[in-house]
Scaffold this motif. Structure first.
Motif, PDB file in Angstrom:
ATOM      1  N   ARG A  77      80.864  28.919  68.543  1.00 17.64           N
ATOM      2  CA  ARG A  77      79.664  28.898  67.701  1.00 17.64           C
ATOM      3  C   ARG A  77      79.402  27.313  67.241  1.00 17.64           C
ATOM      4  O   ARG A  77      78.430  26.883  66.721  1.00 17.64           O
ATOM      5  N   LEU A  78      80.397  26.383  67.292  1.00 19.27           N
ATOM      6  CA  LEU A  78      80.386  25.011  66.616  1.00 19.27           C
ATOM      7  C   LEU A  78      79.209  24.160  67.574  1.00 19.27           C
ATOM      8  O   LEU A  78      79.542  24.313  68.764  1.00 19.27           O
ATOM      9  N   MET A  79      78.492  23.625  66.973  1.00 16.03           N
ATOM     10  CA  MET A  79      77.850  22.469  67.387  1.00 16.03           C
ATOM     11  C   MET A  79      78.568  21.372  67.601  1.00 16.03           C
ATOM     12  O   MET A  79      79.262  21.021  66.771  1.00 16.03           O
ATOM     13  N   VAL A  80      78.153  20.724  68.646  1.00 17.72           N
ATOM     14  CA  VAL A  80      79.093  19.336  69.049  1.00 17.72           C
ATOM     15  C   VAL A  80      77.918  18.338  69.198  1.00 17.72           C
ATOM     16  O   VAL A  80      77.079  18.595  70.076  1.00 17.72           O
ATOM     17  N   GLY A  81      78.186  17.070  68.633  1.00 12.12           N
ATOM     18  CA  GLY A  81      77.448  16.054  69.180  1.00 12.12           C
ATOM     19  C   GLY A  81      78.018  14.587  69.077  1.00 12.12           C
ATOM     20  O   GLY A  81      79.266  14.387  68.615  1.00 12.12           O
ATOM     21  N   THR A  82      77.199  13.638  69.541  1.00 13.79           N
ATOM     22  CA  THR A  82      77.605  12.409  69.497  1.00 13.79           C
ATOM     23  C   THR A  82      77.291  11.488  68.010  1.00 13.79           C
ATOM     24  O   THR A  82      75.967  12.014  67.731  1.00 13.79           O
ATOM     25  N   GLY A  83      77.881  10.785  67.716  1.00 10.22           N
ATOM     26  CA  GLY A  83      77.560  10.183  66.291  1.00 10.22           C
ATOM     27  C   GLY A  83      78.093   8.980  66.201  1.00 10.22           C
ATOM     28  O   GLY A  83      79.220   9.013  65.561  1.00 10.22           O
ATOM     29  N   ILE A  84      77.931   7.835  66.939  1.00  8.73           N
ATOM     30  CA  ILE A  84      76.540   8.250  67.756  1.00  8.73           C
ATOM     31  C   ILE A  84      76.934   7.481  69.002  1.00  8.73           C
ATOM     32  O   ILE A  84      77.936   6.815  69.365  1.00  8.73           O
ATOM     33  N   CYS A  85      76.080   7.656  70.230  1.00  9.58           N
ATOM     34  CA  CYS A  85      75.917   7.543  71.360  1.00  9.58           C
ATOM     35  C   CYS A  85      75.238   6.110  71.714  1.00  9.58           C
ATOM     36  O   CYS A  85      74.244   6.012  71.241  1.00  9.58           O
ATOM     37  N   VAL A 111      74.086  18.267  70.294  1.00  8.67           N
ATOM     38  CA  VAL A 111      73.240  17.406  69.279  1.00  8.67           C
ATOM     39  C   VAL A 111      73.360  15.830  69.695  1.00  8.67           C
ATOM     40  O   VAL A 111      74.563  15.477  69.928  1.00  8.67           O
ATOM     41  N   PHE A 112      72.366  15.294  70.077  1.00  9.96           N
ATOM     42  CA  PHE A 112      72.408  14.015  70.782  1.00  9.96           C
ATOM     43  C   PHE A 112      72.100  12.850  69.484  1.00  9.96           C
ATOM     44  O   PHE A 112      70.815  12.344  69.472  1.00  9.96           O
ATOM     45  N   GLY A 113      73.230  12.530  68.860  1.00 11.37           N
ATOM     46  CA  GLY A 113      73.275  11.401  67.947  1.00 11.37           C
ATOM     47  C   GLY A 113      73.339  10.032  68.684  1.00 11.37           C
ATOM     48  O   GLY A 113      74.102   9.814  69.510  1.00 11.37           O
ATOM     49  N   VAL A 114      72.210   9.267  68.582  1.00  5.22           N
ATOM     50  CA  VAL A 114      72.082   8.077  69.167  1.00  5.22           C
ATOM     51  C   VAL A 114      71.940   6.703  68.325  1.00  5.22           C
ATOM     52  O   VAL A 114      71.423   6.847  67.215  1.00  5.22           O
ATOM     53  N   PRO A 177      68.083  18.609  74.178  1.00  2.32           N
ATOM     54  CA  PRO A 177      68.639  18.789  72.676  1.00  2.32           C
ATOM     55  C   PRO A 177      68.019  17.977  71.809  1.00  2.32           C
ATOM     56  O   PRO A 177      67.245  16.937  72.216  1.00  2.32           O
ATOM     57  N   PRO A 178      68.255  18.231  70.378  1.00  4.85           N
ATOM     58  CA  PRO A 178      67.639  17.216  69.231  1.00  4.85           C
ATOM     59  C   PRO A 178      68.416  15.822  69.520  1.00  4.85           C
ATOM     60  O   PRO A 178      69.398  15.766  69.689  1.00  4.85           O
ATOM     61  N   VAL A 179      67.326  15.049  69.217  1.00  2.24           N
ATOM     62  CA  VAL A 179      67.881  13.434  69.249  1.00  2.24           C
ATOM     63  C   VAL A 179      67.492  13.060  67.744  1.00  2.24           C
ATOM     64  O   VAL A 179      66.550  12.948  66.989  1.00  2.24           O
ATOM     65  N   LEU A 180      68.880  12.717  67.334  1.00  4.84           N
ATOM     66  CA  LEU A 180      69.082  12.055  65.958  1.00  4.84           C
ATOM     67  C   LEU A 180      69.348  10.602  65.849  1.00  4.84           C
ATOM     68  O   LEU A 180      70.322  10.333  66.946  1.00  4.84           O
ATOM     69  N   LEU A 181      68.641   9.811  65.330  1.00  2.03           N
ATOM     70  CA  LEU A 181      68.850   8.323  65.392  1.00  2.03           C
ATOM     71  C   LEU A 181      69.584   7.899  64.349  1.00  2.03           C
ATOM     72  O   LEU A 181      69.309   8.326  63.064  1.00  2.03           O
ATOM     73  N   GLY A 182      70.685   6.873  64.497  1.00  7.04           N
ATOM     74  CA  GLY A 182      71.237   6.265  63.382  1.00  7.04           C
ATOM     75  C   GLY A 182      70.746   4.881  63.262  1.00  7.04           C
ATOM     76  O   GLY A 182      70.297   4.408  63.969  1.00  7.04           O
ATOM     77  N   GLY A 183      70.938   4.582  61.970  1.00  2.00           N
ATOM     78  CA  GLY A 183      70.652   3.325  61.579  1.00  2.00           C
ATOM     79  C   GLY A 183      70.375   3.164  60.088  1.00  2.00           C
ATOM     80  O   GLY A 183      70.010   4.220  59.473  1.00  2.00           O
ATOM     81  N   ALA A 184      70.172   2.017  59.517  1.00  2.00           N
ATOM     82  CA  ALA A 184      69.660   1.783  58.279  1.00  2.00           C
ATOM     83  C   ALA A 184      68.124   1.921  58.194  1.00  2.00           C
ATOM     84  O   ALA A 184      67.653   1.832  59.012  1.00  2.00           O
ATOM     85  N   ALA A 185      67.929   2.416  56.640  1.00  2.00           N
ATOM     86  CA  ALA A 185      66.347   2.568  56.734  1.00  2.00           C
ATOM     87  C   ALA A 185      65.548   1.279  56.852  1.00  2.00           C
ATOM     88  O   ALA A 185      65.940   0.195  56.607  1.00  2.00           O
ATOM     89  N   GLY A 186      64.715   1.497  57.492  1.00  2.00           N
ATOM     90  CA  GLY A 186      63.484   0.276  57.711  1.00  2.00           C
ATOM     91  C   GLY A 186      62.324   0.599  58.685  1.00  2.00           C
ATOM     92  O   GLY A 186      62.493   1.588  59.334  1.00  2.00           O
ATOM     93  N   PRO A 187      61.333  -0.155  58.725  1.00  6.67           N
ATOM     94  CA  PRO A 187      60.139   0.298  59.484  1.00  6.67           C
ATOM     95  C   PRO A 187      60.445   0.374  60.976  1.00  6.67           C
ATOM     96  O   PRO A 187      60.156   1.250  61.626  1.00  6.67           O
ATOM     97  N   LYS A 188      61.475  -0.411  61.367  1.00  3.00           N
ATOM     98  CA  LYS A 188      61.674  -0.319  62.882  1.00  3.00           C
ATOM     99  C   LYS A 188      62.405   0.926  63.292  1.00  3.00           C
ATOM    100  O   LYS A 188      61.994   1.492  64.443  1.00  3.00           O
ATOM    101  N   LEU A 189      63.284   1.318  62.460  1.00  2.00           N
ATOM    102  CA  LEU A 189      64.019   2.640  62.992  1.00  2.00           C
ATOM    103  C   LEU A 189      62.925   3.790  62.518  1.00  2.00           C
ATOM    104  O   LEU A 189      63.047   4.703  63.415  1.00  2.00           O
ATOM    105  N   PHE A 190      62.413   3.820  61.728  1.00  2.00           N
ATOM    106  CA  PHE A 190      61.550   4.842  61.275  1.00  2.00           C
ATOM    107  C   PHE A 190      60.336   5.055  62.320  1.00  2.00           C
ATOM    108  O   PHE A 190      59.892   6.031  62.573  1.00  2.00           O
TER     109      PHE A 190
END
Length: 279
Positions: A77-85, A111-114, A177-190
């Protein structure tokens, strides 16, 4: 609220199979691992932690797709993901195949954390200009999405040129898969999240509430419903007040930090985290 963990798996820590089984047995939801292909000895880039020396775990990180394949194979059942690729440092065609294979073989549990990366020395060895890494990462993800989605896929950008091509297997979930983006808050990331991401993984999880209006504006600018964007506080050190705060603002998953320690130490910490699931 669901709880997962993230850990720097190395050749000196608990192994991915043992860790994954322990995480699932304790009722936790997900396991994420980071990526560094190598660490140049030049060390021109200061550590992101602000420490004088780079932690040993950065030099010894396991390949995330190999480690997560082992984790998925030993759990149900475990979800597995990159955090981050570090997608800008990777060949997008090869990475698309690895992602699709892992997602298909795990029954849609990937889950594809990039992210965009911080280590200029490392990026340079991959032929990546750090000033271009966000644009390169964007095109790599968009090209991968085409390969996951289309029977005959193609993409033509500034950094990726993919002629009409076949690529199977497709991921278990249509479109990938879902793509989740890592990074600090800001207009470029968002802006990136609003265009091609399914969510945001803020490291540490601080400042989420203050960033929500800007994230909503970025989604509005793209004509996207902000409610479709998942927010997953990442590498969080839990406390009752912090978790209550996340619940209050509608967070559904929190990924807790698991230090790269001995196997016994990791299992003891997992036992502590299991109490959160029960509560």
């Amino acid at each position: 609220m669901r709880f997962g963990v993230t850990m720097f798996l190395t050749d000196q820590t608990i192994g991915p199979r043992e860790l994954a089984r322990a995480v699932e047995e304790r009722g936790l939801y997900s396991l994420y691992v980071p990526e560094h292909t190598h660490i140049p000895t030049s060390r021109l880039t200061p550590p992101p932690t602000g420490d004088a020396e780079l932690a040993e775990e950065y030099k010894r990180t396991l390949d995330p797709f190999v480690a997560l394949s082992m984790a998925a194979a030993t759990t149900d059942r475990l979800m597995v993901g990159t955090g981050i690729c570090l997608v800008a440092q990777r060949d997008p065609i090869v990475t698309a195949k690895a992602v699709a294979t892992l997602d298909a073989c795990s029954g849609g549990r990937f889950v594809f954390g990039v992210g965009f990366g911080w280590n200029e020395d490392e990026a340079a060895h991959h032929g990546l200009n750090m000033k271009q890494r966000r644009d390169v990462a964007r095109e790599h993800v968009l090209a991968m999405k085409a390969l996951w989605r289309d029977d005959v896929a193609s993409f033509d950008g500034d950094y990726v040129h993919l002629g009409p091509s076949w690529s199977w297997p497709k991921p278990a979930r249509p479109g990938g898969p879902p793509v989740l983006l890592g990074g600090a808050a800001g207009p470029k990331l968002f802006a990136h999240i609003a265009e091609y991401g399914d969510g945001w993984i803020p490291i540490g999880g601080a400042g989420v509430r203050a960033a929500l209006p800007e994230l909503r504006r970025a989604c509005d600018d793209r004509g996207r419903d902000p409610e479709t964007v998942r927010i997953v506080p990442f590498g969080t050190v839990p406390s009752g007040g912090k978790l209550d705060y996340y619940r209050e603002i509608g967070i559904e998953e929190v990924v807790l930090r698991l230090a790269s320690t001995t196997a016994d130490g990791a299992l003891r910490k997992l036992d502590e985290y299991a109490v959160l699931v029960e509560s």
